[in-house]
Design a protein around this motif. Structure first.
Motif, PDB file in Angstrom:
ATOM      1  N   PRO A 193      35.043  28.599  45.425  1.00 14.11           N
ATOM      2  CA  PRO A 193      35.713  27.859  44.345  1.00 14.11           C
ATOM      3  C   PRO A 193      37.150  28.343  44.137  1.00 14.11           C
ATOM      4  O   PRO A 193      37.515  29.455  44.517  1.00 14.11           O
ATOM      5  N   HIS A 194      37.950  27.504  43.494  1.00 13.10           N
ATOM      6  CA  HIS A 194      39.368  27.834  43.283  1.00 13.10           C
ATOM      7  C   HIS A 194      39.544  29.061  42.390  1.00 13.10           C
ATOM      8  O   HIS A 194      40.499  29.819  42.568  1.00 13.10           O
ATOM      9  N   GLN A 195      38.638  29.267  41.435  1.00 17.76           N
ATOM     10  CA  GLN A 195      38.747  30.449  40.576  1.00 17.76           C
ATOM     11  C   GLN A 195      38.555  31.730  41.392  1.00 17.76           C
ATOM     12  O   GLN A 195      39.237  32.729  41.167  1.00 17.76           O
ATOM     13  N   THR A 196      37.648  31.708  42.327  1.00 18.34           N
ATOM     14  CA  THR A 196      37.422  32.868  43.176  1.00 18.34           C
ATOM     15  C   THR A 196      38.616  33.115  44.083  1.00 18.34           C
ATOM     16  O   THR A 196      39.023  34.264  44.291  1.00 18.34           O
ATOM     17  N   GLN A 197      39.206  32.062  44.613  1.00 18.67           N
ATOM     18  CA  GLN A 197      40.400  32.213  45.447  1.00 18.67           C
ATOM     19  C   GLN A 197      41.546  32.809  44.640  1.00 18.67           C
ATOM     20  O   GLN A 197      42.271  33.679  45.118  1.00 18.67           O
ATOM     21  N   ALA A 198      41.706  32.370  43.386  1.00 16.43           N
ATOM     22  CA  ALA A 198      42.753  32.926  42.528  1.00 16.43           C
ATOM     23  C   ALA A 198      42.482  34.407  42.237  1.00 16.43           C
ATOM     24  O   ALA A 198      43.415  35.216  42.181  1.00 16.43           O
TER      25      ALA A 198
END
Length: 65
Positions: A32-37
């Protein structure tokens, strides 16, 4: 002799530069994008910590030299 060893090490390290990034890119793309951030934030934090420790050690060595 020492110069030759250094040149050989530098020549050998060129090919192994981006191996880790290409292996992790596919795994990271499915998160997910939150994990990438969070990963990006952690990388910046680790880089700043390592850079700070390196700079502090250089300053201490130059000071007491």
């Amino acid at each position: 002799m020492r110069t030759l060893c250094i040149l050989l090490l530098l020549a050998a390290s060129h090919a192994a530069g981006a191996q880790g990034c290409s292996q992790c890119r596919d795994n990271l793309a499915s998160t997910p994008h939150q994990t990438q951030a969070a990963y990006r934030h952690a990388i910046l934090l680790l880089m700043s910590t390592g850079g700070g420790l390196f700079a502090a050690s250089v300053l201490l060595i130059r000071r007491y030299r």
